[in-house]
Design an enzyme around this catalytic site. Structure first.
Site, PDB file in Angstrom:
ATOM      1  N   HIS A 198       0.878  -1.188   0.000  1.00 53.29           N
ATOM      2  CA  HIS A 198       0.000   0.000   0.000  1.00 53.29           C
ATOM      3  C   HIS A 198       0.913   1.235   0.000  1.00 53.29           C
ATOM      4  CE1 HIS A 198      -3.575   2.289   0.559  1.00 53.29           C
ATOM      5  NE2 HIS A 198      -3.908   1.976   1.809  1.00 53.29           N
ATOM      6  N   HIS A 220      -2.162  -2.026  -9.699  1.00 46.85           N
ATOM      7  CA  HIS A 220      -3.155  -1.435  -8.802  1.00 46.85           C
ATOM      8  C   HIS A 220      -4.333  -2.393  -8.640  1.00 46.85           C
ATOM      9  CE1 HIS A 220      -5.945   1.431  -7.013  1.00 46.85           C
ATOM     10  NE2 HIS A 220      -4.849   2.089  -6.660  1.00 46.85           N
ATOM     11  N   ASP A 266       2.505   5.884  -6.740  1.00 42.21           N
ATOM     12  CA  ASP A 266       3.739   5.890  -5.945  1.00 42.21           C
ATOM     13  C   ASP A 266       5.016   5.993  -6.767  1.00 42.21           C
ATOM     14  OD1 ASP A 266       2.759   5.850  -3.373  1.00 42.21           O
ATOM     15  OD2 ASP A 266       2.478   3.685  -3.378  1.00 42.21           O
TER      16      ASP A 266
HETATM   17  C1  LIG Z   1      -1.046   4.178  -3.211  1.00 42.88           C
HETATM   18  C2  LIG Z   1      -1.140   2.709  -3.323  1.00 42.88           C
HETATM   19  O1  LIG Z   1      -1.365   2.041  -2.355  1.00 42.88           O
HETATM   20  S1  LIG Z   1      -0.995   2.057  -4.864  1.00 42.88           S
HETATM   21  C3  LIG Z   1      -0.380   0.434  -4.614  1.00 42.88           C
HETATM   22  C4  LIG Z   1       1.030   0.460  -4.138  1.00 42.88           C
HETATM   23  N1  LIG Z   1       1.571  -0.894  -4.075  1.00 42.88           N
HETATM   24  C5  LIG Z   1       2.553  -1.333  -4.906  1.00 42.88           C
HETATM   25  O2  LIG Z   1       3.054  -0.618  -5.763  1.00 42.88           O
HETATM   26  C6  LIG Z   1       3.015  -2.731  -4.671  1.00 42.88           C
HETATM   27  C7  LIG Z   1       3.215  -3.492  -5.976  1.00 42.88           C
HETATM   28  N2  LIG Z   1       1.918  -3.828  -6.563  1.00 42.88           N
HETATM   29  C8  LIG Z   1       1.223  -4.880  -6.082  1.00 42.88           C
HETATM   30  O3  LIG Z   1       1.661  -5.634  -5.212  1.00 42.88           O
HETATM   31  C9  LIG Z   1      -0.143  -5.125  -6.669  1.00 42.88           C
HETATM   32  O4  LIG Z   1      -0.232  -4.633  -7.978  1.00 42.88           O
HETATM   33  C10 LIG Z   1      -1.264  -4.473  -5.805  1.00 42.88           C
HETATM   34  C11 LIG Z   1      -1.134  -4.920  -4.337  1.00 42.88           C
HETATM   35  C12 LIG Z   1      -1.209  -2.968  -5.845  1.00 42.88           C
HETATM   36  C13 LIG Z   1      -2.615  -4.919  -6.355  1.00 42.88           C
HETATM   37  O5  LIG Z   1      -2.713  -6.294  -6.118  1.00 42.88           O
HETATM   38  P1  LIG Z   1      -3.747  -7.204  -6.912  1.00 42.88           P
HETATM   39  O6  LIG Z   1      -5.025  -6.477  -7.105  1.00 42.88           O
HETATM   40  O7  LIG Z   1      -3.789  -8.505  -6.229  1.00 42.88           O
HETATM   41  O8  LIG Z   1      -3.011  -7.318  -8.293  1.00 42.88           O
HETATM   42  P2  LIG Z   1      -3.529  -7.997  -9.631  1.00 42.88           P
HETATM   43  O9  LIG Z   1      -4.736  -8.832  -9.380  1.00 42.88           O
HETATM   44  O10 LIG Z   1      -3.649  -6.920 -10.624  1.00 42.88           O
HETATM   45  O11 LIG Z   1      -2.310  -8.933 -10.029  1.00 42.88           O
HETATM   46  C14 LIG Z   1      -2.339  -9.624 -11.252  1.00 42.88           C
HETATM   47  C15 LIG Z   1      -1.032 -10.310 -11.482  1.00 42.88           C
HETATM   48  O12 LIG Z   1      -0.018  -9.334 -11.684  1.00 42.88           O
HETATM   49  C16 LIG Z   1       1.027  -9.514 -10.747  1.00 42.88           C
HETATM   50  N3  LIG Z   1       1.472  -8.231 -10.293  1.00 42.88           N
HETATM   51  C17 LIG Z   1       0.685  -7.212  -9.880  1.00 42.88           C
HETATM   52  N4  LIG Z   1       1.454  -6.184  -9.521  1.00 42.88           N
HETATM   53  C18 LIG Z   1       2.729  -6.566  -9.710  1.00 42.88           C
HETATM   54  C19 LIG Z   1       3.967  -5.925  -9.525  1.00 42.88           C
HETATM   55  N5  LIG Z   1       4.020  -4.693  -9.026  1.00 42.88           N
HETATM   56  N6  LIG Z   1       5.093  -6.583  -9.827  1.00 42.88           N
HETATM   57  C20 LIG Z   1       5.048  -7.826 -10.320  1.00 42.88           C
HETATM   58  N7  LIG Z   1       3.888  -8.493 -10.536  1.00 42.88           N
HETATM   59  C21 LIG Z   1       2.756  -7.856 -10.234  1.00 42.88           C
HETATM   60  C22 LIG Z   1       0.396 -10.276  -9.611  1.00 42.88           C
HETATM   61  O13 LIG Z   1       1.370 -10.990  -8.862  1.00 42.88           O
HETATM   62  C23 LIG Z   1      -0.574 -11.165 -10.329  1.00 42.88           C
HETATM   63  O14 LIG Z   1       0.129 -12.262 -10.868  1.00 42.88           O
HETATM   64  P3  LIG Z   1      -0.455 -13.752 -10.733  1.00 42.88           P
HETATM   65  O15 LIG Z   1      -1.788 -13.696 -11.443  1.00 42.88           O
HETATM   66  O16 LIG Z   1       0.588 -14.571 -11.399  1.00 42.88           O
HETATM   67  O17 LIG Z   1      -0.585 -14.007  -9.267  1.00 42.88           O
HETATM   68  O1  LIG Z   2      -6.900   2.266  -3.790  1.00 42.42           O
HETATM   69  C1  LIG Z   2      -5.988   1.487  -3.473  1.00 42.42           C
HETATM   70  O2  LIG Z   2      -6.114   0.250  -3.453  1.00 42.42           O
HETATM   71  C2  LIG Z   2      -4.666   2.016  -3.062  1.00 42.42           C
HETATM   72  C3  LIG Z   2      -4.672   3.449  -2.718  1.00 42.42           C
HETATM   73  O3  LIG Z   2      -4.973   3.842  -1.627  1.00 42.42           O
HETATM   74  C4  LIG Z   2      -4.317   4.387  -3.736  1.00 42.42           C
HETATM   75  O4  LIG Z   2      -4.060   3.984  -4.860  1.00 42.42           O
HETATM   76  O5  LIG Z   2      -4.249   5.598  -3.431  1.00 42.42           O
END
Ligand SMILES: CC(=O)SCCNC(=O)CCNC(=O)[C@H](O)C(C)(C)COP(=O)(O)OP(=O)(O)OC[C@H]1O[C@@H](n2cnc3c(N)ncnc32)[C@H](O)[C@@H]1OP(=O)(O)O
Ligand SMILES: O=C([O-])CC(=O)C(=O)O
Length: 375
Positions: free
Chosen positions: A221, A260, A311
């Site tokens: 997050h 995301h 981010d």
């Molecule tokens: C302000 C915020 O909070 S924005 C989010 C900030 N977080 C990050 O940047 C962390 C990196 N990103 C992630 O971990 C994820 O994309 C999340 C947590 C944001 C969303 O998670 P989910 O909704 O579960 O992702 P989603 O369903 O789109 O994932 C689909 C596939 O892509 C992969 N994937 C998604 N994001 C990433 C990534 N950043 N790097 C590598 N692989 C990824 C997942 O592992 C998944 O693979 P799988 O089907 O083989 O398991």
């Molecule tokens: O909406 C989400 O899952 C993550 C978040 O807070 C953002 O992207 O600002």
């Protein structure tokens, strides 16, 4: 990711309640606060106007804004007891733990005894968070006891002046203001949902916000902006970045700052902070970190159809402004507090305790055997 399905684990795609504060990922406009497009707000409003909007459901007129800024600036100083607590937190503490403790401790000193005080509590936290972060940082890292009051009208300028001890440039003040606008609100994300669950028990504002800080702390997050910075700093060039990212993906590592939970093809905040990152890089006189970041973006899209979330370009933008990496996620707290508190107020206005059910996957019913017979 284009064909991503919003369903499955993590309650994805399920509605968990109603809100009039925000829409995320709808076609046409990617992100709106109370009906205003975030790009419009980032171009034509200030963070204080956005805070007012989230807390009052309408943008302020000039008199209302002037009064609101006066109210917030009067709430900036920290009580001596809180300063003493911050002095005791070591330099190697996680800055999000500092924010969590600062919020919780302020709740002991100035509790929200009545829900009629909810705006007062939210505004107090909004005004005090920059000082909580900077007072601890400067004391623990430099042995300096800073004055928690500045002559900067905006929260963005106030934070930068507390951190640096000098008046920030107009450009840095503006970029920080835009950043605070972009991070302010995002519907039922994990930390906001934490705040709403807590609010639904009729708990106090400080408990709701303390819990939300704990949720935002994780690298999936809010912690992603710091993790993205740590990663891009290890890349020596765009070519090196692509090679190392290929290795990370081959090792099934998550690349922080990409993907995301709701957006499918892009995060509408990325284009805004990316443009500021480019301008800051040019002003900084060294665009290499920006060029590396662009290479990361291209590589992730070409190989995985994964896009930068809010981010990723925040990492280089904050870096160009000289902000220590460990303060990246606490800045997110200073901004998202507005969304959290607005959701707490909304939850309270039409409350039922949030208590979902679970699908049981454990053992069938069984008797307790005497302890002497257990293996
Ligand atoms: C302000 C915020 O909070 S924005 C989010 C900030 N977080 C990050 O940047 C962390 C990196 N990103 C992630 O971990 C994820 O994309 C999340 C947590 C944001 C969303 O998670 P989910 O909704 O579960 O992702 P989603 O369903 O789109 O994932 C689909 C596939 O892509 C992969 N994937 C998604 N994001 C990433 C990534 N950043 N790097 C590598 N692989 C990824 C997942 O592992 C998944 O693979 P799988 O089907 O083989 O398991
Ligand atoms: O909406 C989400 O899952 C993550 C978040 O807070 C953002 O992207 O600002």
């Amino acid at each position: 990711m284009v064909d991503k399905k919003l369903a499955g684990a993590g309650l994805r795609g399920q509605s968990a309640g109603e809100t009039s504060l925000c829409t995320v990922g709808q076609s046409g406009s990617g992100l709106t606060y109370c009906g205003y497009d975030v790009a419009d707000l980032a171009e034509n409003a200030t963070f204080e106007e956005v805070a007012y909007l989230l807390f009052n459901a309408q943008l302020p007129n000039q008199t209302q804004l002037d009064n609101y800024i006066m109210q917030l600036t009067a709430l900036r100083d920290l009580p001596q007891a809180l300063k003493e607590v911050l002095q005791r937190i070591p330099a190697d503490a996680h800055p999000m733990d500092v924010m969590r403790t600062g919020c919780s401790f302020l709740g002991n000193l100035e509790p929200e005894v009545d829900f009629n005080d909810q705006h007062k509590a939210a505004n107090r936290l909004l005004a005090a968070f920059p000082a909580i972060m900077c007072y601890w940082y400067k004391f623990s890292h430099e042995g300096v006891e800073i004055d928690c009051v500045t002559d900067e009208a905006s929260l963005a300028g106030h934070f930068l002046k507390l951190l640096r001890g000098r008046t920030p440039s107009d450009q840095h003040r503006r970029v920080m203001d835009v950043s605070l606008i972009l991070y302010a609100e995002h519907e039922f994300n994990a930390s906001t949902f934490t705040a709403r669950v807590c609010a639904s028990t009729l708990s106090d504002m400080y408990s709701c916000i303390t819990g939300a800080i704990g949720s935002l702390r994780g690298p999936l997050h809010g912690g992603a902006n710091e993790a993205a910075m740590d990663m891009i700093q290890t890349f020596t060039s765009p070519v090196d970045a692509k090679a190392k990212m290929a290795e990370m993906l081959a090792n099934k590592e998550k690349i922080m700052g990409f993907g995301h939970a709701i957006y499918r093809e892009s995060d509408p905040r990325n284009v805004i902070i990316k443009a500021w990152s480019e301008k800051l890089a040019k002003a900084h006189g060294d665009t290499s970190l920006y060029d590396i970041s662009v290479a990361c973006e291209e590589f992730m899209w070409d190989t995985k159809k994964l896009f930068c979330n809010a981010d990723f370009f925040h990492a280089s933008a904050y870096h160009f402004m000289g902000i220590p990496t460990k303060l990246f996620t606490p800045i997110f707290v200073c901004s998202r507090l507005t969304g959290w508190a607005a959701h707490v107020m909304e939850q309270r206005s039409n409350n039922r305790i949030i208590r979902p059910s679970a699908d049981y996957t454990g053992s069938d019913l069984r008797p307790v055997t005497p302890i002497s017979t257990r293996k």
